[in-house]
Design a protein around this motif. Structure first.
Motif, mmCIF file in Angstrom:
data_model
loop_
_atom_site.group_PDB
_atom_site.id
_atom_site.type_symbol
_atom_site.label_atom_id
_atom_site.label_comp_id
_atom_site.label_asym_id
_atom_site.label_seq_id
_atom_site.Cartn_x
_atom_site.Cartn_y
_atom_site.Cartn_z
ATOM 1 N N ALA A 143 15.489 63.609 37.034
ATOM 2 C CA ALA A 143 15.478 62.881 38.272
ATOM 3 C C ALA A 143 14.345 61.926 38.130
ATOM 4 C CB ALA A 143 15.326 63.931 39.303
ATOM 5 N N GLY A 144 13.351 62.382 37.545
ATOM 6 C CA GLY A 144 12.109 61.539 37.619
ATOM 7 C C GLY A 144 12.379 60.213 36.803
ATOM 8 N N VAL A 145 13.055 60.322 35.723
ATOM 9 C CA VAL A 145 13.446 59.131 35.128
ATOM 10 C C VAL A 145 14.549 58.224 35.481
ATOM 11 C CG1 VAL A 145 12.113 59.963 32.974
ATOM 12 C CG2 VAL A 145 14.581 60.381 33.161
ATOM 13 N N GLY A 146 15.148 58.626 36.604
ATOM 14 C CA GLY A 146 16.031 57.925 37.081
ATOM 15 C C GLY A 146 17.678 58.206 36.991
ATOM 16 N N ALA A 147 17.880 59.509 36.373
ATOM 17 C CA ALA A 147 19.188 60.232 36.502
ATOM 18 C C ALA A 147 19.457 60.363 37.963
ATOM 19 C CB ALA A 147 19.053 61.531 35.837
ATOM 20 N N ASN A 148 20.635 59.710 38.352
ATOM 21 C CA ASN A 148 21.038 59.991 39.885
ATOM 22 C C ASN A 148 22.315 60.729 39.860
ATOM 23 O OD1 ASN A 148 22.713 57.892 38.966
ATOM 24 N ND2 ASN A 148 21.765 56.426 40.260
ATOM 25 N N GLN A 149 22.715 61.377 38.958
ATOM 26 C CA GLN A 149 24.096 62.219 39.098
ATOM 27 C C GLN A 149 23.704 63.317 37.979
ATOM 28 O OE1 GLN A 149 27.727 61.034 36.883
ATOM 29 N NE2 GLN A 149 28.539 60.832 39.020
ATOM 30 N N ILE A 150 23.558 64.443 38.733
ATOM 31 C CA ILE A 150 23.098 65.806 38.338
ATOM 32 C C ILE A 150 24.040 66.912 38.583
ATOM 33 C CG2 ILE A 150 21.357 67.347 37.433
ATOM 34 C CD1 ILE A 150 19.325 65.124 37.825
ATOM 35 N N ASP A 151 24.591 67.543 37.522
ATOM 36 C CA ASP A 151 25.352 68.802 37.912
ATOM 37 C C ASP A 151 24.830 69.811 37.188
ATOM 38 O OD1 ASP A 151 27.039 67.242 39.466
ATOM 39 O OD2 ASP A 151 28.535 66.973 38.293
ATOM 40 N N GLY A 152 24.507 71.172 37.489
ATOM 41 C CA GLY A 152 24.159 72.277 36.932
ATOM 42 C C GLY A 152 23.034 72.718 37.394
ATOM 43 N N PRO A 153 22.497 73.805 36.503
ATOM 44 C CA PRO A 153 22.951 74.139 35.162
ATOM 45 C C PRO A 153 23.965 75.100 35.492
ATOM 46 C CG PRO A 153 21.143 75.295 35.955
ATOM 47 C CD PRO A 153 21.251 74.603 37.127
ATOM 48 N N ASN A 154 24.888 74.996 34.324
ATOM 49 C CA ASN A 154 26.192 76.065 33.992
ATOM 50 C C ASN A 154 25.291 77.244 32.903
ATOM 51 O OD1 ASN A 154 27.694 75.006 35.816
ATOM 52 N ND2 ASN A 154 29.085 73.748 34.142
ATOM 53 N N LEU A 155 25.502 78.426 33.563
ATOM 54 C CA LEU A 155 24.867 79.451 32.595
ATOM 55 C C LEU A 155 25.801 80.338 31.921
ATOM 56 C CD1 LEU A 155 21.943 80.740 34.939
ATOM 57 C CD2 LEU A 155 21.967 78.732 33.347
ATOM 58 N N SER A 156 25.727 80.400 30.501
ATOM 59 C CA SER A 156 26.775 81.228 29.807
ATOM 60 C C SER A 156 26.052 81.906 28.528
ATOM 61 C CB SER A 156 27.688 80.114 29.243
ATOM 62 O OG SER A 156 27.086 79.318 28.390
ATOM 63 N N ILE A 157 26.896 82.788 28.004
ATOM 64 C CA ILE A 157 26.437 83.497 26.788
ATOM 65 C C ILE A 157 26.988 82.913 25.595
ATOM 66 C CG2 ILE A 157 26.713 85.784 25.766
ATOM 67 C CD1 ILE A 157 27.305 86.964 28.412
ATOM 68 N N ASP A 158 26.019 82.590 24.643
ATOM 69 C CA ASP A 158 26.363 81.766 23.329
ATOM 70 C C ASP A 158 27.336 82.445 22.439
ATOM 71 O OD1 ASP A 158 25.994 79.716 21.564
ATOM 72 O OD2 ASP A 158 24.473 80.576 20.635
ATOM 73 N N ASN A 159 26.984 83.678 22.262
ATOM 74 C CA ASN A 159 27.990 84.580 21.478
ATOM 75 C C ASN A 159 28.556 85.790 22.194
ATOM 76 O OD1 ASN A 159 27.869 83.134 18.823
ATOM 77 N ND2 ASN A 159 25.621 83.596 18.875
ATOM 78 N N PRO A 160 29.566 85.619 23.021
ATOM 79 C CA PRO A 160 30.161 86.771 23.998
ATOM 80 C C PRO A 160 30.815 87.973 23.145
ATOM 81 C CG PRO A 160 31.331 84.923 24.184
ATOM 82 C CD PRO A 160 30.487 84.509 23.205
ATOM 83 N N GLU A 161 31.089 87.696 21.856
ATOM 84 C CA GLU A 161 31.950 88.467 21.320
ATOM 85 C C GLU A 161 31.658 90.261 21.410
ATOM 86 O OE1 GLU A 161 35.285 88.546 20.260
ATOM 87 O OE2 GLU A 161 35.396 86.330 21.028
ATOM 88 N N ALA A 162 30.311 90.471 21.100
ATOM 89 C CA ALA A 162 29.853 91.797 21.129
ATOM 90 C C ALA A 162 30.100 92.213 22.415
ATOM 91 C CB ALA A 162 28.479 91.725 20.497
#
Length: 241
Positions: A143-162
């Motif tokens: 936001a500080g450098v000018g991004a005026n469209q931000i969605d997130g964060p989406n949180l997930s598990i990198d390796n969910p198989e176990a």
């Protein structure tokens, strides 16, 4: 004689090869596996994991009187966004362009054809990183450098198989316990499992994005990782005797 304890249980039918151009024939009778009662049990097993990957979608929307000006301004602002991500330690491989769009803006008046008043340019990137604790600081940096469209964060598990395997094993245990309960109530016992079908899984991904609005304060935007629920749904067929 075989009977069915549950209305959803289906007879197992034999299939034979059908010559090309011929119509399939309905089997004359179901295949008999063994005398007994078939029971279908639906069960869901689950476990939890702390998410270890965050994904943010950030971009710049600009408007100008001409298409070239809108794109030029957008490119300059997006370059600042990408440079800020690099300085924040986000690897280049974890930044991927998600959207580039240029569209005219119209003014509408009754009884008149729409008039182009300018152009809007949009450029956004998907940012993936594993240090979730830094998500708030990165949101503020964007936001500080000018991004005026931000969605997130989406949180997930990198390796969910176990985790999914744990959920599957839990689902089997639940199905077995339910089958034993039904069998005892019917004066029978669960002899064996006939088939197992996986009907759905949830790998712990966040259901949807959280819209971000920059807070007017000195500290960074708080992001709580919490836990993600991983689950597996099974339909298990038992033979009761």
């Amino acid at each position: 004689m075989r009977s069915y304890l549950q209305a959803t249980a289906l007879a197992v039918l034999p299939f034979a090869a059908v010559p090309a151009g011929a119509q399939a024939q309905v089997p004359a009778a179901p295949t008999i596996l063994a005398d007994g009662t078939l029971l279908d049990v639906q069960a869901e097993g689950s476990t939890t994991r702390a998410p270890d990957v965050a994904t943010i979608r950030a971009g710049v929307v600009t408007q100008s009187a001409t298409a070239a000006a809108a794109l030029g301004d957008n490119a300059q602002r997006m370059a600042r966004v990408l440079d800020a991500l690099k300085r924040a330690g986000v690897n280049a491989r974890d930044v991927q362009t998600a959207t580039v769009n240029l569209s005219p803006q119209y003014r509408y008046a009754e009884g008149q054809a729409p008039t182009i008043t300018g152009y809007q340019a949009t450029n956004s990137v998907a940012i993936r990183f594993r240090d979730i604790a830094r998500a708030g600081a990165i949101l503020d940096t964007l936001a500080g450098v000018g991004a005026n469209q931000i969605d997130g964060p989406n949180l997930s598990i990198d390796n969910p198989e176990a985790a999914l395997d744990e959920a599957r094993a839990a689902a089997i245990k639940i199905a077995r316990a339910r089958a034993d309960l039904y069998a005892r109530a019917a004066g029978l016992s669960a002899a064996r499992i006939v088939s197992i079908a996986e009907t759905g899984v949830n790998d712990g991904a966040t259901p949807g994005p959280v819209m971000f609005q920059r807070a007017v304060r000195a500290d960074s935007t708080p992001v709580a990782a919490g836990e993600s629920r991983v689950s597996a749904s099974l339909t298990v067929r038992f033979l009761l005797k």
